[in-house]
Enzyme design. Structure first.
Site, short mmCIF file in Angstrom:
data_model
loop_
_atom_site.label_atom_id
_atom_site.label_comp_id
_atom_site.label_asym_id
_atom_site.label_seq_id
_atom_site.Cartn_x
_atom_site.Cartn_y
_atom_site.Cartn_z
N ARG A 113 2.37 -17.22 -1.92
CA ARG A 113 1.09 -16.58 -1.54
C ARG A 113 0.24 -17.64 -0.87
O ARG A 113 -0.02 -18.68 -1.45
CB ARG A 113 0.36 -16.01 -2.76
CG ARG A 113 -1.09 -15.64 -2.46
CD ARG A 113 -1.78 -14.89 -3.57
NE ARG A 113 -1.29 -13.52 -3.68
CZ ARG A 113 -1.90 -12.56 -4.36
NH1 ARG A 113 -3.03 -12.81 -4.99
NH2 ARG A 113 -1.41 -11.35 -4.42
N HIS A 140 0.74 -7.93 3.20
CA HIS A 140 0.91 -7.90 1.74
C HIS A 140 2.09 -6.96 1.41
O HIS A 140 1.89 -5.87 0.86
CB HIS A 140 -0.39 -7.40 1.09
CG HIS A 140 -0.50 -7.70 -0.37
ND1 HIS A 140 0.46 -8.39 -1.07
CD2 HIS A 140 -1.46 -7.38 -1.28
CE1 HIS A 140 0.09 -8.49 -2.34
NE2 HIS A 140 -1.07 -7.89 -2.49
N GLN A 143 2.91 -5.35 -2.11
CA GLN A 143 1.90 -4.37 -2.52
C GLN A 143 2.30 -2.96 -2.07
O GLN A 143 2.20 -1.99 -2.81
CB GLN A 143 0.55 -4.75 -1.90
CG GLN A 143 -0.59 -3.80 -2.27
CD GLN A 143 -0.92 -3.84 -3.75
OE1 GLN A 143 -1.11 -4.90 -4.30
NE2 GLN A 143 -0.97 -2.69 -4.40
N ASP A 237 -9.83 -1.33 -0.43
CA ASP A 237 -9.58 -2.71 -0.88
C ASP A 237 -10.92 -3.44 -0.81
O ASP A 237 -11.91 -2.90 -0.28
CB ASP A 237 -8.51 -3.35 0.05
CG ASP A 237 -8.06 -4.73 -0.41
OD1 ASP A 237 -8.42 -5.14 -1.53
OD2 ASP A 237 -7.35 -5.41 0.37
N CYS A 279 -5.48 -1.68 -4.46
CA CYS A 279 -4.50 -2.72 -4.83
C CYS A 279 -5.00 -3.58 -5.99
O CYS A 279 -4.19 -4.18 -6.70
CB CYS A 279 -4.17 -3.57 -3.62
SG CYS A 279 -5.62 -4.32 -2.86
N ARG A 324 3.73 -2.67 -9.49
CA ARG A 324 3.97 -3.98 -8.87
C ARG A 324 5.15 -4.66 -9.56
O ARG A 324 5.98 -5.28 -8.92
CB ARG A 324 2.73 -4.89 -8.97
CG ARG A 324 1.46 -4.41 -8.29
CD ARG A 324 1.58 -4.31 -6.79
NE ARG A 324 2.08 -5.50 -6.15
CZ ARG A 324 1.40 -6.65 -5.97
NH1 ARG A 324 0.15 -6.74 -6.36
NH2 ARG A 324 1.96 -7.69 -5.39
N1 CP Z 1 -2.96 -6.61 -5.75
C1 CP Z 1 -2.71 -7.92 -5.93
O1 CP Z 1 -2.01 -8.56 -5.16
O2 CP Z 1 -3.29 -8.42 -7.04
P1 CP Z 1 -3.35 -9.97 -7.44
O3 CP Z 1 -4.24 -10.65 -6.43
O4 CP Z 1 -3.93 -9.95 -8.82
O5 CP Z 1 -1.96 -10.54 -7.40
N1 NVA Z 2 -7.29 -8.03 0.74
C1 NVA Z 2 -7.29 -8.64 -0.57
C2 NVA Z 2 -6.09 -8.22 -1.35
C3 NVA Z 2 -6.04 -8.76 -2.74
C4 NVA Z 2 -4.82 -8.34 -3.48
C5 NVA Z 2 -7.34 -10.15 -0.42
O1 NVA Z 2 -6.60 -10.69 0.41
O2 NVA Z 2 -8.12 -10.80 -1.14
#
Ligand code: CP
Ligand code: NVA
Length: 339
Positions: A113, A140, A143, A237, A279, A324
Protein backbone atom coordinates in the site's frame (compact mmCIF):
# COMPACT_ATOMS: atom_id res chain seq x y z
CA UNK A 1 -14.80 -25.71 -8.55
CA UNK A 2 -16.32 -24.76 -11.90
CA UNK A 3 -13.76 -22.01 -12.47
CA UNK A 4 -10.68 -23.97 -11.45
CA UNK A 5 -9.07 -23.49 -14.88
CA UNK A 6 -9.45 -19.72 -14.69
CA UNK A 7 -8.15 -19.61 -11.12
CA UNK A 8 -5.25 -21.92 -12.11
CA UNK A 9 -4.36 -19.37 -14.80
CA UNK A 10 -3.86 -16.68 -12.16
CA UNK A 11 -1.02 -18.55 -10.43
CA UNK A 12 2.13 -16.44 -10.36
CA UNK A 13 0.26 -13.27 -11.39
CA UNK A 14 0.24 -9.91 -9.61
CA UNK A 15 -2.87 -7.82 -8.96
CA UNK A 16 -1.97 -4.18 -9.56
CA UNK A 17 -5.24 -2.91 -11.10
CA UNK A 18 -8.52 -4.81 -11.15
CA UNK A 19 -8.88 -4.02 -14.83
CA UNK A 20 -5.83 -6.16 -15.59
CA UNK A 21 -8.22 -9.07 -14.94
CA UNK A 22 -10.75 -10.27 -17.48
CA UNK A 23 -14.40 -10.35 -16.47
CA UNK A 24 -14.18 -14.15 -16.16
CA UNK A 25 -11.13 -13.92 -13.92
CA UNK A 26 -12.78 -11.28 -11.75
CA UNK A 27 -15.93 -13.38 -11.35
CA UNK A 28 -13.92 -16.56 -10.70
CA UNK A 29 -12.15 -14.78 -7.83
CA UNK A 30 -15.54 -13.92 -6.36
CA UNK A 31 -16.64 -17.56 -6.67
CA UNK A 32 -13.45 -18.66 -4.91
CA UNK A 33 -14.04 -16.05 -2.18
CA UNK A 34 -17.52 -17.51 -1.62
CA UNK A 35 -16.05 -21.00 -1.26
CA UNK A 36 -13.43 -19.74 1.20
CA UNK A 37 -16.11 -17.87 3.16
CA UNK A 38 -18.24 -21.00 3.43
CA UNK A 39 -15.24 -23.07 4.52
CA UNK A 40 -14.28 -20.54 7.19
CA UNK A 41 -17.80 -20.25 8.56
CA UNK A 42 -18.26 -24.03 8.68
CA UNK A 43 -14.83 -24.54 10.24
CA UNK A 44 -13.69 -26.72 7.33
CA UNK A 45 -11.03 -24.45 5.86
CA UNK A 46 -8.30 -26.20 3.88
CA UNK A 47 -4.84 -24.66 4.23
CA UNK A 48 -3.72 -23.97 0.67
CA UNK A 49 -0.83 -21.63 1.57
CA UNK A 50 1.12 -23.83 4.00
CA UNK A 51 4.82 -22.92 4.00
CA UNK A 52 4.30 -19.65 2.11
CA UNK A 53 5.91 -16.44 3.36
CA UNK A 54 4.00 -13.25 2.70
CA UNK A 55 5.20 -9.65 3.21
CA UNK A 56 2.67 -6.89 3.69
CA UNK A 57 4.07 -3.37 3.35
CA UNK A 58 2.04 -0.32 4.32
CA UNK A 59 3.22 3.22 3.64
CA UNK A 60 -0.22 4.49 4.68
CA UNK A 61 -2.51 3.46 7.58
CA UNK A 62 -4.92 0.54 7.27
CA UNK A 63 -7.43 -1.40 9.34
CA UNK A 64 -9.32 -3.63 6.89
CA UNK A 65 -6.69 -4.34 4.24
CA UNK A 66 -3.95 -5.16 6.73
CA UNK A 67 -6.29 -7.34 8.81
CA UNK A 68 -7.53 -9.17 5.73
CA UNK A 69 -4.03 -10.04 4.53
CA UNK A 70 -2.94 -11.06 8.03
CA UNK A 71 -6.01 -13.10 9.01
CA UNK A 72 -6.47 -14.45 5.48
CA UNK A 73 -2.84 -15.55 5.30
CA UNK A 74 -2.91 -17.18 8.74
CA UNK A 75 -6.22 -18.93 8.00
CA UNK A 76 -4.58 -20.49 4.95
CA UNK A 77 -1.42 -21.58 6.80
CA UNK A 78 0.96 -18.88 5.52
CA UNK A 79 3.38 -16.81 7.58
CA UNK A 80 2.71 -13.07 7.26
CA UNK A 81 5.27 -10.31 7.98
CA UNK A 82 3.92 -6.77 8.49
CA UNK A 83 6.11 -3.76 7.63
CA UNK A 84 4.51 -0.42 8.51
CA UNK A 85 5.24 3.13 7.41
CA UNK A 86 8.96 3.83 7.87
CA UNK A 87 9.83 0.20 8.75
CA UNK A 88 11.81 -0.54 5.59
CA UNK A 89 14.52 1.40 3.74
CA UNK A 90 12.45 1.30 0.57
CA UNK A 91 12.44 4.58 -1.33
CA UNK A 92 14.48 6.40 1.34
CA UNK A 93 17.84 4.66 1.70
CA UNK A 94 17.31 1.95 -0.90
CA UNK A 95 15.69 2.04 -4.31
CA UNK A 96 12.37 0.28 -4.78
CA UNK A 97 14.10 -1.86 -7.40
CA UNK A 98 16.73 -3.05 -4.89
CA UNK A 99 14.18 -3.71 -2.14
CA UNK A 100 12.05 -5.62 -4.62
CA UNK A 101 14.95 -7.88 -5.57
CA UNK A 102 15.70 -8.61 -1.91
CA UNK A 103 12.11 -9.29 -0.89
CA UNK A 104 11.57 -11.48 -3.94
CA UNK A 105 14.33 -13.80 -2.72
CA UNK A 106 12.69 -14.22 0.68
CA UNK A 107 8.93 -13.97 0.20
CA UNK A 108 6.46 -15.84 -1.98
CA UNK A 109 4.11 -12.86 -2.29
CA UNK A 110 4.09 -9.17 -1.39
CA UNK A 111 1.22 -6.81 -0.59
CA UNK A 112 2.00 -3.11 -0.99
CA UNK A 113 0.00 0.00 0.00
CA UNK A 114 1.61 3.24 -1.08
CA UNK A 115 1.37 6.53 -2.90
CA UNK A 116 2.41 6.60 -6.59
CA UNK A 117 1.04 3.66 -8.57
CA UNK A 118 4.39 3.34 -10.35
CA UNK A 119 5.94 2.16 -7.04
CA UNK A 120 3.80 -0.97 -6.91
CA UNK A 121 4.56 -1.60 -10.59
CA UNK A 122 8.31 -1.45 -9.85
CA UNK A 123 7.90 -3.83 -6.95
CA UNK A 124 6.06 -6.32 -9.17
CA UNK A 125 8.54 -5.98 -12.02
CA UNK A 126 11.67 -6.57 -9.96
CA UNK A 127 10.58 -8.90 -7.14
CA UNK A 128 9.61 -11.73 -9.48
CA UNK A 129 6.81 -12.84 -7.14
CA UNK A 130 3.09 -11.96 -7.11
CA UNK A 131 2.54 -8.42 -5.83
CA UNK A 132 -0.89 -7.27 -4.65
CA UNK A 133 -1.81 -3.60 -4.68
CA UNK A 134 -3.36 -2.82 -1.29
CA UNK A 135 -4.16 0.75 -2.48
CA UNK A 136 -2.25 3.42 -4.33
CA UNK A 137 -3.23 7.03 -5.02
CA UNK A 138 -4.81 5.81 -8.29
CA UNK A 139 -6.32 2.36 -7.76
CA UNK A 140 -7.81 0.17 -5.01
CA UNK A 141 -8.28 -3.21 -6.71
CA UNK A 142 -8.84 -5.49 -3.72
CA UNK A 143 -11.60 -3.14 -2.51
CA UNK A 144 -13.62 -3.65 -5.66
CA UNK A 145 -13.56 -7.42 -5.36
CA UNK A 146 -15.18 -7.10 -1.93
CA UNK A 147 -17.64 -4.48 -3.19
CA UNK A 148 -18.89 -6.58 -6.08
CA UNK A 149 -19.15 -9.67 -3.88
CA UNK A 150 -21.25 -7.63 -1.44
CA UNK A 151 -23.45 -6.39 -4.28
CA UNK A 152 -23.89 -10.00 -5.43
CA UNK A 153 -24.76 -11.04 -1.87
CA UNK A 154 -27.43 -8.33 -1.55
CA UNK A 155 -29.10 -8.43 -4.96
CA UNK A 156 -30.91 -11.12 -6.87
CA UNK A 157 -30.39 -9.30 -10.17
CA UNK A 158 -27.53 -10.13 -12.57
CA UNK A 159 -24.71 -7.56 -12.38
CA UNK A 160 -25.56 -6.35 -15.90
CA UNK A 161 -28.92 -5.11 -14.58
CA UNK A 162 -27.59 -3.41 -11.45
CA UNK A 163 -27.27 0.37 -11.18
CA UNK A 164 -24.59 1.67 -8.83
CA UNK A 165 -24.24 5.39 -8.08
CA UNK A 166 -21.02 6.82 -6.65
CA UNK A 167 -21.30 10.30 -5.15
CA UNK A 168 -18.52 12.52 -3.77
CA UNK A 169 -14.82 12.72 -4.60
CA UNK A 170 -14.78 10.81 -7.88
CA UNK A 171 -11.10 11.39 -8.60
CA UNK A 172 -9.76 9.07 -5.95
CA UNK A 173 -8.53 5.47 -6.03
CA UNK A 174 -11.86 3.91 -5.02
CA UNK A 175 -13.85 5.86 -7.59
CA UNK A 176 -11.35 5.07 -10.37
CA UNK A 177 -11.50 1.36 -9.60
CA UNK A 178 -15.27 1.42 -9.28
CA UNK A 179 -15.90 3.16 -12.60
CA UNK A 180 -13.55 0.83 -14.46
CA UNK A 181 -14.70 -2.39 -12.77
CA UNK A 182 -18.33 -1.46 -13.42
CA UNK A 183 -17.37 -0.93 -17.06
CA UNK A 184 -15.53 -4.27 -17.18
CA UNK A 185 -18.52 -6.14 -15.74
CA UNK A 186 -21.19 -4.42 -17.84
CA UNK A 187 -22.97 -2.56 -15.04
CA UNK A 188 -24.90 0.72 -14.98
CA UNK A 189 -22.42 3.05 -13.25
CA UNK A 190 -23.38 6.62 -12.44
CA UNK A 191 -20.93 9.12 -11.00
CA UNK A 192 -22.11 12.33 -9.37
CA UNK A 193 -19.40 14.83 -8.49
CA UNK A 194 -18.55 18.50 -9.00
CA UNK A 195 -16.69 19.09 -12.28
CA UNK A 196 -13.29 19.50 -10.61
CA UNK A 197 -13.65 16.15 -8.82
CA UNK A 198 -14.91 14.04 -11.71
CA UNK A 199 -12.72 11.15 -12.93
CA UNK A 200 -9.78 12.35 -15.01
CA UNK A 201 -9.74 11.82 -18.76
CA UNK A 202 -7.36 8.83 -18.73
CA UNK A 203 -9.61 6.90 -16.37
CA UNK A 204 -12.74 7.85 -18.32
CA UNK A 205 -11.08 6.61 -21.50
CA UNK A 206 -10.20 3.24 -19.95
CA UNK A 207 -13.78 2.89 -18.71
CA UNK A 208 -15.29 3.85 -22.07
CA UNK A 209 -13.11 1.31 -23.90
CA UNK A 210 -14.14 -1.44 -21.48
CA UNK A 211 -17.79 -0.46 -21.83
CA UNK A 212 -17.62 -0.97 -25.60
CA UNK A 213 -17.03 -4.67 -24.96
CA UNK A 214 -19.35 -5.15 -22.00
CA UNK A 215 -22.29 -2.87 -22.93
CA UNK A 216 -21.92 -1.13 -19.58
CA UNK A 217 -23.86 2.11 -19.16
CA UNK A 218 -21.69 4.90 -17.82
CA UNK A 219 -22.77 8.39 -16.84
CA UNK A 220 -21.03 11.27 -15.12
CA UNK A 221 -23.03 14.23 -13.85
CA UNK A 222 -22.89 17.11 -11.40
CA UNK A 223 -26.43 16.33 -10.19
CA UNK A 224 -26.51 13.77 -7.34
CA UNK A 225 -30.32 13.59 -7.23
CA UNK A 226 -30.58 12.66 -10.92
CA UNK A 227 -27.78 10.11 -10.53
CA UNK A 228 -29.46 8.19 -7.71
CA UNK A 229 -32.89 7.91 -9.40
CA UNK A 230 -33.96 4.23 -9.35
CA UNK A 231 -30.45 3.16 -8.41
CA UNK A 232 -29.77 -0.11 -6.56
CA UNK A 233 -26.67 0.96 -4.63
CA UNK A 234 -25.30 4.31 -3.43
CA UNK A 235 -21.56 4.36 -2.76
CA UNK A 236 -19.36 7.07 -1.30
CA UNK A 237 -15.84 7.47 0.09
CA UNK A 238 -13.95 10.05 2.14
CA UNK A 239 -13.68 13.57 0.75
CA UNK A 240 -9.93 13.85 1.43
CA UNK A 241 -7.91 10.69 0.83
CA UNK A 242 -4.78 9.55 2.63
CA UNK A 243 -1.76 11.47 1.35
CA UNK A 244 -3.76 14.54 0.26
CA UNK A 245 -2.94 17.81 2.05
CA UNK A 246 -5.15 18.38 5.10
CA UNK A 247 -5.69 21.96 4.00
CA UNK A 248 -7.89 20.49 1.22
CA UNK A 249 -10.73 20.13 3.73
CA UNK A 250 -12.15 23.68 3.49
CA UNK A 251 -12.51 23.50 -0.29
CA UNK A 252 -13.73 19.87 -0.31
CA UNK A 253 -16.44 20.55 2.27
CA UNK A 254 -17.69 23.50 0.26
CA UNK A 255 -17.67 21.51 -2.97
CA UNK A 256 -18.97 18.21 -1.64
CA UNK A 257 -21.63 19.01 0.97
CA UNK A 258 -24.31 18.85 -1.78
CA UNK A 259 -23.07 15.28 -2.45
CA UNK A 260 -23.37 14.08 1.15
CA UNK A 261 -25.25 10.79 1.45
CA UNK A 262 -28.11 11.79 3.74
CA UNK A 263 -31.70 10.65 4.12
CA UNK A 264 -32.86 13.10 1.47
CA UNK A 265 -30.47 11.65 -1.12
CA UNK A 266 -31.37 8.06 -0.22
CA UNK A 267 -35.03 9.01 -0.56
CA UNK A 268 -34.37 10.53 -3.99
CA UNK A 269 -33.52 7.04 -5.26
CA UNK A 270 -37.24 6.21 -4.92
CA UNK A 271 -36.04 2.66 -4.37
CA UNK A 272 -37.09 1.20 -0.99
CA UNK A 273 -34.50 -1.57 -1.44
CA UNK A 274 -31.57 0.74 -2.19
CA UNK A 275 -28.43 -0.15 -0.22
CA UNK A 276 -25.57 2.03 0.99
CA UNK A 277 -21.91 1.09 0.46
CA UNK A 278 -18.70 2.69 1.73
CA UNK A 279 -15.17 1.25 1.62
CA UNK A 280 -14.53 2.72 5.13
CA UNK A 281 -13.16 4.40 7.16
CA UNK A 282 -16.09 6.87 7.17
CA UNK A 283 -16.55 10.25 8.84
CA UNK A 284 -20.23 9.94 9.83
CA UNK A 285 -20.24 11.67 13.23
CA UNK A 286 -18.04 13.66 15.59
CA UNK A 287 -16.72 10.69 17.59
CA UNK A 288 -13.35 10.66 15.81
CA UNK A 289 -10.46 13.13 16.16
CA UNK A 290 -10.92 14.35 12.59
CA UNK A 291 -14.71 14.44 12.97
CA UNK A 292 -14.35 16.63 16.07
CA UNK A 293 -11.79 18.89 14.45
CA UNK A 294 -13.92 19.43 11.34
CA UNK A 295 -16.99 20.03 13.47
CA UNK A 296 -15.15 22.72 15.43
CA UNK A 297 -13.67 24.35 12.34
CA UNK A 298 -16.53 24.09 9.84
CA UNK A 299 -19.62 23.28 11.92
CA UNK A 300 -20.29 19.96 10.14
CA UNK A 301 -21.52 17.00 12.21
CA UNK A 302 -20.90 14.45 9.43
CA UNK A 303 -18.96 14.48 6.19
CA UNK A 304 -19.60 12.14 3.25
CA UNK A 305 -22.46 10.26 4.97
CA UNK A 306 -24.73 11.14 7.86
CA UNK A 307 -25.02 9.10 11.04
CA UNK A 308 -28.69 8.33 10.19
CA UNK A 309 -27.84 6.68 6.87
CA UNK A 310 -24.66 4.99 8.13
CA UNK A 311 -26.51 3.33 11.01
CA UNK A 312 -29.70 2.55 9.06
CA UNK A 313 -30.84 -0.79 7.65
CA UNK A 314 -29.94 0.61 4.22
CA UNK A 315 -26.27 0.43 5.15
CA UNK A 316 -24.40 -2.81 4.40
CA UNK A 317 -20.91 -1.45 5.05
CA UNK A 318 -19.91 -4.08 7.60
CA UNK A 319 -20.85 -6.97 5.28
CA UNK A 320 -18.72 -5.15 2.73
CA UNK A 321 -15.82 -4.84 5.21
CA UNK A 322 -16.01 -8.55 6.09
CA UNK A 323 -15.89 -9.44 2.42
CA UNK A 324 -12.45 -7.79 2.22
CA UNK A 325 -11.13 -10.82 4.10
CA UNK A 326 -12.71 -13.47 1.87
CA UNK A 327 -11.79 -11.73 -1.39
CA UNK A 328 -8.21 -10.89 -0.38
CA UNK A 329 -7.80 -14.48 0.72
CA UNK A 330 -9.07 -15.57 -2.71
CA UNK A 331 -6.48 -13.34 -4.40
CA UNK A 332 -3.63 -14.84 -2.32
CA UNK A 333 -4.83 -18.42 -2.90
CA UNK A 334 -5.35 -17.94 -6.66
CA UNK A 335 -2.01 -16.24 -7.29
CA UNK A 336 0.13 -18.36 -4.96
CA UNK A 337 -1.54 -21.77 -5.06
CA UNK A 338 -3.67 -21.55 -8.18
CA UNK A 339 -6.68 -23.24 -6.55
N1 CP B 1 -11.21 0.13 2.81
C1 CP B 1 -9.92 0.04 3.20
O1 CP B 1 -9.01 -0.13 2.40
O2 CP B 1 -9.76 0.15 4.54
P1 CP B 1 -8.37 0.28 5.30
O3 CP B 1 -7.78 1.62 4.92
O4 CP B 1 -8.75 0.20 6.75
O5 CP B 1 -7.47 -0.84 4.87
N1 NVA C 1 -9.92 7.01 -0.90
C1 NVA C 1 -9.54 6.54 0.40
C2 NVA C 1 -9.76 5.07 0.52
C3 NVA C 1 -9.46 4.52 1.88
C4 NVA C 1 -9.67 3.04 1.96
C5 NVA C 1 -8.09 6.90 0.67
O1 NVA C 1 -7.26 6.70 -0.22
O2 NVA C 1 -7.79 7.39 1.77
Amino acid sequence: MKNSKIIGGLKGRSLLRDIDLTKDQFMALLDLAEILRTEKKSDTEKKRLKGKNIAIIFEKSSTRTRSSFEVGGHDQGAHVTYMGPGDTHMGRQETIKDTARVLGRMFDGIEFRGFAHHDVELLAEFSGVPVWNGLTDEWHPTQLLADILTIRDHSSKPLERIALTYVGDARNNTANSLLCVGALLGMDIRIAAPLSLQPNEDVQLIAKRLAQHSDAKLSITENPHDAVAETDFIYTDVWVSMGEPTDSWAERIKLLLPYQVNEQLVHASKNPDVRFLHCLPALHNTDTEIGKELNKKYGVSALEVTEEVFESATSIVFDQAENRLHTIKAVMVATLAGA
